[in-house]
Design a protein around this motif. Structure first.
Motif, PDB file in Angstrom:
ATOM      1  N   PHE A   1       0.833  -1.211   0.000  1.00  0.00           N
ATOM      2  CA  PHE A   1       0.000   0.000   0.000  1.00  0.00           C
ATOM      3  C   PHE A   1       0.866   1.258   0.000  1.00  0.00           C
ATOM      4  O   PHE A   1       0.566   2.223  -0.708  1.00  0.00           O
ATOM      5  CB  PHE A   1      -0.900   0.010   1.234  1.00  0.00           C
ATOM      6  CG  PHE A   1      -2.031  -0.963   1.189  1.00  0.00           C
ATOM      7  CD1 PHE A   1      -3.278  -0.583   0.731  1.00  0.00           C
ATOM      8  CD2 PHE A   1      -1.852  -2.275   1.606  1.00  0.00           C
ATOM      9  CE1 PHE A   1      -4.328  -1.486   0.693  1.00  0.00           C
ATOM     10  CE2 PHE A   1      -2.888  -3.182   1.562  1.00  0.00           C
ATOM     11  CZ  PHE A   1      -4.132  -2.790   1.108  1.00  0.00           C
ATOM     12  N   VAL A   2       1.921   1.250   0.794  1.00  0.00           N
ATOM     13  CA  VAL A   2       2.811   2.403   0.846  1.00  0.00           C
ATOM     14  C   VAL A   2       3.440   2.638  -0.523  1.00  0.00           C
ATOM     15  O   VAL A   2       3.520   3.777  -1.003  1.00  0.00           O
ATOM     16  CB  VAL A   2       3.893   2.190   1.917  1.00  0.00           C
ATOM     17  CG1 VAL A   2       4.894   3.339   1.912  1.00  0.00           C
ATOM     18  CG2 VAL A   2       3.261   2.047   3.290  1.00  0.00           C
ATOM     19  N   ALA A   3       3.878   1.552  -1.163  1.00  0.00           N
ATOM     20  CA  ALA A   3       4.471   1.685  -2.494  1.00  0.00           C
ATOM     21  C   ALA A   3       3.480   2.277  -3.490  1.00  0.00           C
ATOM     22  O   ALA A   3       3.822   3.162  -4.282  1.00  0.00           O
ATOM     23  CB  ALA A   3       4.971   0.321  -2.976  1.00  0.00           C
ATOM     24  N   ALA A   4       2.244   1.806  -3.453  1.00  0.00           N
ATOM     25  CA  ALA A   4       1.228   2.337  -4.375  1.00  0.00           C
ATOM     26  C   ALA A   4       0.999   3.825  -4.128  1.00  0.00           C
ATOM     27  O   ALA A   4       0.881   4.618  -5.077  1.00  0.00           O
ATOM     28  CB  ALA A   4      -0.072   1.563  -4.226  1.00  0.00           C
ATOM     29  N   ALA A   5       0.945   4.230  -2.858  1.00  0.00           N
ATOM     30  CA  ALA A   5       0.716   5.640  -2.539  1.00  0.00           C
ATOM     31  C   ALA A   5       1.872   6.510  -3.027  1.00  0.00           C
ATOM     32  O   ALA A   5       1.654   7.583  -3.614  1.00  0.00           O
ATOM     33  CB  ALA A   5       0.523   5.817  -1.036  1.00  0.00           C
TER      34      ALA A   5
END
Length: 460
Positions: A146-150
């Motif tokens: 999720f952090v990578a996508a954000a």
């Protein structure tokens, strides 16, 4: 910043041939994520924490975050919602990370499309999806996908100069894990002259500050297990950095200014800081690999001759072997479900259980049907009532007395060779078991040992 990049080497005919395949990067990410998603019906200790925290009532989660694990608070709340909607075991635990990885792959493609072209977009997005570390965290019930996508989509919004959306998306990433804020250093190389970016960066830092202050108070408890980066960490960083610098040669300048700082700065700075305050784990900056994928996609898009594709094929074959291994229980430090299964086979209802050390209680908390049949004789307050992850334990003398009242004990231990905790509560467990009990059996399980102790002369 300009809205379009002048570097366009691809004919319109070539672009039109590729256009129908724009969904290929997220599709590959989804297919790779679904492949072997259950990982041999295994779940390692960090995922076990996600499972048991996300299953607590909302009020109890809030109480926990006030004392520990605030850095993961938003993710726990998200997973609480997932489990409320569908308590689907390992699939419910990991499918959100698969979706987040697909979103990140689409974002990498969008960045490459804006800066280079359609062919580079297709290739960069696919490269990101097939990178083994990306696949690893696509199948893990933690926040890193999720952090990578954000961060990836915040980077795209930065290029579009949509500052309100940029602020919101990057702040979301930072609330999912604070080290997403290191992406601001990479973004500064592209947008530092933009007044909008400076205001956005200031807003992200200001709105992240309360969580940062709370997490700083929890840092010793949260990150006390970490050591300084080892030579393996530095070697891995050197390999990735060398590859990025090599790929950057001859790549479009605008893309290099976006991708190269993203690869180098967040992990590099975190590793340097960790020489003094050990905070570095590679998964904390997983999003840096988006920069590597962008550079690889841009270079492959302009590759001439056969040798770049031979090299890419060889690397892909190696990644394939790695990918197969990632879908086995052996790819993680331990397997909480295997530990619970081993306990189920050996334990009798009413047996005592001790965790050595106490933090290994996480191995059974995600299997309440097993844990509930045993007497946790060292436990003082449960994880929920103590507002903690593993609960609190009795004083040493009361642990000693509880063991003396137990005819049979199941002990869960770290693998042989691991350092022993020196604390009195841990020492008394070891002393009493050695002095008052016979070791009936010792079974190695992935990342753990399950020992059965009985009173002298009672072992079968």
């Amino acid at each position: 910043m300009e809205s379009a990049h002048p570097f366009r080497q691809h004919a319109e005919a070539a672009i039109s041939r590729i256009a129908p395949w724009r969904l290929l990067p997220p599709l590959i990410a989804v297919l790779l994520g679904l492949w072997g998603l259950e990982r041999g019906a295994s779940m390692w200790r960090d995922e076990s924490v996600t499972w048991q925290v996300a299953h607590r009532p909302l009020g109890r989660i809030a109480e926990l975050l006030g004392g520990v694990d605030a850095v993961h608070g938003l993710y726990y709340l998200l997973m609480h919602g997932v489990f409320q909607a569908w308590d689907g075991g390992l699939w419910a635990l990991r499918l959100p990370s698969v979706a987040a990885t697909a979103l990140a792959a689409a974002g990498v493609a969008a960045i490459a499309h804006r800066l280079v072209g359609e062919r580079a977009a297709l290739l960069a997005g696919c490269v990101y999806a097939v990178l083994p570390p990306v696949q690893m965290y696509a199948q893990e019930g933690r926040s890193y996908a999720f952090v990578a996508a954000a961060v990836v989509w915040a980077t795209y919004l930065m290029l579009c100069e949509r500052w309100v959306a940029y602020t919101a998306v990057l702040l979301l990433g930072c609330w999912l894990h604070e080290f997403a804020a290191l992406a601001l250093l990479a973004h500064a190389f592209t947008a530092r002259r933009s007044r909008g970016w400076r205001w956005s960066a200031a807003a992200v830092v200001a709105l992240l500050l309360p969580l940062a202050v709370l997490s700083a108070r929890q840092a010793e408890q949260q990150l006390g297990w970490l050591g300084r980066p080892g030579w393996q960490d530095w070697a891995a960083y050197a390999v990735v950095a060398a590859a990025a610098l090599l790929l950057a040669r001859g790549a479009p300048g605008d893309l290099v200014r976006v991708a190269l700082p993203l690869v180098l700065l967040p992990p590099g700075l975190l590793m340097v800081v960790s020489l003094f305050n050990p905070w570095y784990v590679d998964r904390y900056v997983l999003y840096a690999l988006a920069g590597l994928a962008l550079l690889a996609g841009a270079r492959l898009a302009t590759a001439r001759g056969w040798w770049p594709w031979v090299l890419a094929g060889a690397l892909l074959a190696g990644a394939g072997v790695w990918s197969v291994w990632l879908r086995t229980p052996e790819s993680r430090k331990d397997d909480a479900l295997a530990v619970a299964a081993a306990v189920r086979e050996r334990a009798r209802p009413g047996d005592a259980v001790v965790f050595m050390p106490a933090r290994r209680r996480e191995w059974l908390l995600s299997s309440p049907e097993v844990y509930g049949e045993l007497r946790d004789v060292a436990l003082d307050r449960t994880p929920t009532s103590s507002r903690s992850l593993q609960g609190t334990e009795l004083p040493p003398e009361r642990i000693r007395a509880a063991l003396l009242d137990s005819p049979r004990v199941i002990a869960l231990l770290d693998p042989a060779g691991q350092p022993l905790d020196p604390y009195p509560k841990e020492a008394v467990k070891r002393e009493e078991l050695a002095a008052r009990f016979d070791l009936c059996s010792m079974t190695g399980v992935r990342g753990a040992r399950v020992a059965v102790y009985g009173r002298p002369g009672t072992c079968p």
